[in-house]
Scaffold this active site. Structure first.
Site, PDB file in Angstrom:
ATOM      1  N   HIS B  86      41.956  43.914  49.445  1.00 20.80           N
ATOM      2  CA  HIS B  86      41.143  42.731  49.112  1.00 20.80           C
ATOM      3  C   HIS B  86      42.039  41.512  48.933  1.00 20.80           C
ATOM      4  CE1 HIS B  86      41.953  42.770  44.673  1.00 20.80           C
ATOM      5  NE2 HIS B  86      42.061  44.073  44.859  1.00 20.80           N
ATOM      6  N   ASP B  88      40.880  38.666  47.520  1.00 20.42           N
ATOM      7  CA  ASP B  88      40.492  37.861  46.343  1.00 20.42           C
ATOM      8  C   ASP B  88      41.303  38.322  45.138  1.00 20.42           C
ATOM      9  OD1 ASP B  88      39.095  40.362  46.244  1.00 20.42           O
ATOM     10  OD2 ASP B  88      37.710  39.521  44.758  1.00 20.42           O
ATOM     11  N   GLU B 152      36.356  42.068  45.777  1.00 18.35           N
ATOM     12  CA  GLU B 152      36.644  43.281  45.007  1.00 18.35           C
ATOM     13  C   GLU B 152      36.642  42.987  43.512  1.00 18.35           C
ATOM     14  OE1 GLU B 152      38.721  46.621  43.056  1.00 18.35           O
ATOM     15  OE2 GLU B 152      39.333  44.525  43.039  1.00 18.35           O
ATOM     16  N   ASP B 179      46.283  49.802  46.292  1.00 17.55           N
ATOM     17  CA  ASP B 179      45.759  48.906  45.253  1.00 17.55           C
ATOM     18  C   ASP B 179      45.878  49.591  43.897  1.00 17.55           C
ATOM     19  OD1 ASP B 179      44.636  46.651  44.154  1.00 17.55           O
ATOM     20  OD2 ASP B 179      42.561  47.239  44.575  1.00 17.55           O
ATOM     21  N   HIS B 212      22.869  23.958  10.506  1.00 14.49           N
ATOM     22  CA  HIS B 212      23.844  23.611   9.476  1.00 14.49           C
ATOM     23  C   HIS B 212      24.029  24.853   8.604  1.00 14.49           C
ATOM     24  CE1 HIS B 212      25.580  21.927   5.888  1.00 14.49           C
ATOM     25  NE2 HIS B 212      25.628  20.720   6.408  1.00 14.49           N
ATOM     26  N   THR B 314      30.826  23.428  10.506  1.00 12.68           N
ATOM     27  CA  THR B 314      30.048  24.357   9.676  1.00 12.68           C
ATOM     28  C   THR B 314      28.683  24.590  10.307  1.00 12.68           C
ATOM     29  OG1 THR B 314      29.384  22.447   8.387  1.00 12.68           O
ATOM     30  CG2 THR B 314      31.206  23.770   7.539  1.00 12.68           C
ATOM     31  N   ARG B 327      34.527  52.132  31.397  1.00  7.79           N
ATOM     32  CA  ARG B 327      35.184  52.863  32.485  1.00  7.79           C
ATOM     33  C   ARG B 327      34.591  54.263  32.502  1.00  7.79           C
ATOM     34  NH1 ARG B 327      38.380  49.455  35.828  1.00  7.79           N
ATOM     35  NH2 ARG B 327      38.649  47.627  34.482  1.00  7.79           N
ATOM     36  N   SER B 398      39.587  51.046  38.467  1.00  4.26           N
ATOM     37  CA  SER B 398      38.424  51.379  39.280  1.00  4.26           C
ATOM     38  C   SER B 398      38.513  50.686  40.626  1.00  4.26           C
ATOM     39  CB  SER B 398      37.139  50.913  38.586  1.00  4.26           C
ATOM     40  OG  SER B 398      37.068  51.423  37.273  1.00  4.26           O
TER      41      SER B 398
END
Lengths: 456, 456
Positions: B86, B88, B152, B179, B212, B314, B327, B398
């Site tokens: 890939h 990208d 990817e 990769d 507030h 605040t 994962r 992954s």
């Protein structure tokens, strides 16, 4: 009374135009990029005090933003009223939520929408215009002093020094502040207590760099997860704050006091509707009025860490942060609470992360007397303008300098606020009612008048 | 072997210069503002494939960023290797933590520092240069196809469609991907498993506007606090994930498998020192190698809400957000886990807030066989370059498309990775060793050679 009414009627367009000018200055004290905006605001305020007839007007430099001073001493034998206000404002973000630009005042349904409209430009400027009236129409009943600062929204860091160094100049009998709200136009009220503040920023560091969450995920502590666990543990299942010693100094109100407090009109359904929430949330065993008035609280004001941009990034962040502030009630002490928080927060951090707690700023809680001449004068003034006797309430906000003035100058304060809780203070679309603004200008000379009379 | 070594030696300066050119393109697929950068990268890659000798090079449009295809079919009777990579890259922020600009490759102690240096520009480009060698020196042992995508890092959203629509064109005997990483230059290894991914973004809404924190603090649920409590509850005291059903489909490894896995060299002290942490953290009952290789995890990738600018504000925020990714391991299913997360996360939200869970992207876990011809070819190739037999490992990262290819094309994958875990993938100062790059170019033709031989 007729006279001031007529004066306001005759000048109201100008009063509004001048306020709009003031609101166009982006005087955000928290953000350095607005430095110029804050400084020009001080100059504008000084000029307007002069125009209104104040003497010895001075833009007093401090280590931070300047304090604008001005006075009119007509007769040393008369009581002196010291008017305090602040010309700085809260940051305007999130900008995208504003319906009209925060620094371009816009009127909708009789309300002025702009950052600072109610907090505090619209409110302190009422005093400048009421003062103008009293000077021009020879109605001054007391000597008047103005002290308008530019760092209230960032903790008035340099006001303490200024006050210490100017005790003579600031000598007065009462401090008058319009930076609070009343219940409604139908139910005028006077805040007789303010919560203190302890504001900290915490930084939790896990690994020394952002990591690939696939390569390292599950093997090293994630500071965002740890910070979440630490924050989660600060309230127990009854929403009591779990910091050891946090409640030690809290003054519990008597059953009578609580009863009186809860007599103020409050409609939970309206309240929920206005906020768009299905359910209220707070400390077990207390009403909403009590939770926001007489109980200390702990709120996350901001939290951030890791990738917060567009799309997805599978990173295990190195650091996570939060801004956390606690509202304090009598007799809690800001420094002590900050210390307790720091000690506790560091103690609950697992060994797998490093924690740093950085105190931002604080302020002491305060209760103002309801049996004083000044309170009675405010009561009479409001009753005359609104045809209804105002009721005393406890404000949830903090104006740390009220405690400071009492400590350093030995002067009590009256909180003559004309805002409403629904004015979106510190939020997008902050607003202030034109009627509130004009009624305030009407009421202030009456306070001076009655305060002088009752002081005789 | 001599021949390729000589070729690399003779051309290494050009190989580096070309990689630097490629690294200068800011091809951040997650951020729309880099659209141009991503598109020009595709054109550059296509040109380089042509220059290297590829036929039918095409920049194939998709609903998102294009896929660059090229091929060299020398003899239909020979096996075909499909190279995937890939072009990208991950976003570069936090920018301030880069020692040198992310898109201006800089060499320090033999390492190339740049976003994408290892993930995946530096690694897929090795194949382009190895291919150049095989074409020019008549060393092609297999037919070769290239499929280099540009999405990817954002979940390969459009690759699935492309693969479905190009099954004929993509026909191959093996897919070769660089990769991933190996243990070290002294201990070559081959990843034989990858974790899947389920990535979600959550939004917690409290009040309908920022409030507030003094006026409303303590009376209404703070979405940042609630989000913290919800995130905190996602791991129990043993760091097991608490989502009901989360572990149902997890394939537990046998004692033998776990033993083998833990034979890979691992120095906990070195690991902690590299990450700057005092203590490792993870699921009770598993080693670090297991936690990052064969166990599913849940990580907060980003969290934000309220005021995160300079100084103190605040405010009680209206909304708080988090990016959370899980994962996955065999046989968990990405969609099912996303569904379980959504259901659970919504179920633990108190009535006082609204919760929205937005799935980002996902991918399935995969295990690649170690008894295949392709694995043996990779093993032989690495052994010849590094003079050491590589050991099989389980990767924590992954590459969702590995499962996709197997499902759609019925083709297995070999993960011939030359990176190192310490390459700062997805982090500031991502790097790739010049030696890793050149050794990779050396090794790839050997894979083709042995794969062809073993396929006879």
């Amino acid at each position: 009374m007729q006279k001031i009414k007529q004066y306001v009627e005759a000048n109201k367009d100008r009063f509004l135009e001048e306020l709009f000018e003031l609101l166009r200055f982006p005087s955000v004290s928290a953000d350095p990029q607005y430095k110029e905006g804050v400084l020009s605001t001080a100059e504008f305020v000084a000029q307007k005090l002069k125009d209104a007839g104040a003497d010895n007007v001075e833009i007093c430099p401090t280590a931070g933003y300047p304090i604008v001073y001005g006075e009119k001493i007509i007769d040393p034998s008369l009581p002196t009223v010291l008017v305090y206000g602040h010309y700085d404002v809260q940051p305007a973000d999130p900008l995208e939520l504003w319906e009209t630009p925060p620094f371009e005042p816009t009127v909708r349904d009789g309300k002025i929408y702009a950052r600072g409209a109610a907090d505090d430009k619209g409110q302190f400027y009422m005093h400048v215009k009421a003062f103008e009236y009293m000077v021009r129409e020879n109605e001054l009943a007391c000597n008047v002093k103005f002290m308008i600062e530019g760092e209230e929204e960032v903790g008035s860091a340099n006001l303490g020094t200024f006050v210490k160094e100017n005790k003579e100049r600031l000598k007065a009998d009462i401090i008058l502040i319009s930076d609070t709200s009343m219940i409604s136009m139908e139910t005028p009220s006077i805040e007789t207590g303010l919560r203190g503040l302890s504001y900290v920023e915490v930084e939790v560091t896990g690994p020394n760099r952002d990591l690939h969450s696939g390569v390292y995920g599950g093997a090293v502590a994630n500071p965002a997860t740890i910070l979440a666990k630490m924050i989660a543990s600060l309230h127990d299942e009854n929403n009591h704050i779990t910091i050891p010693g946090f409640y030690d100094d809290v003054v519990e109100l008597s059953a009578e006091e609580r009863k009186a407090l809860n007599e103020a009109p409050f409609d939970a359904e309206e309240y929920k509707k206005d906020l768009g929430v299905e359910e209220l949330w707070g400390e077990e065993g207390f009403t909403t009025i009590e939770r926001t008035g007489i109980r200390p609280t702990l709120e996350v004001n901001g939290i951030w860490g890791g990738y917060i941009g567009e799309g997805a990034k599978t990173v295990l962040p190195s650091k996570a942060y939060a801004k956390i502030s606690m509202r304090l009630v009598p007799n809690q002490n800001s420094d002590r609470i900050t210390e307790l928080f720091k000690k506790h927060f560091e103690s609950i951090a697992p060994k797998s992360v490093k924690v740093e707690v950085k105190p931002h700023h604080g302020g002491e809680p305060v209760v103002t007397p309801t049996d004083s001449i000044a309170y009675k004068a405010a009561e009479k003034a409001l009753e005359e303008t609104f045809n209804k006797k105002p009721i005393p309430t406890r404000g949830g906000g903090s104006i740390p300098i009220v405690a400071l003035f009492e400590k350093e100058l030995g002067i009590k304060t009256v909180l003559l606020g004309f805002g409403l809780d629904s004015d979106n203070l510190h939020s997008p679309n902050e607003k202030y009612g034109i009627e509130n603004y004009l009624k305030g200008i009407e009421t202030i000379p009456l306070f001076h008048k009655y305060y002088a009379e009752l002081s005789k």
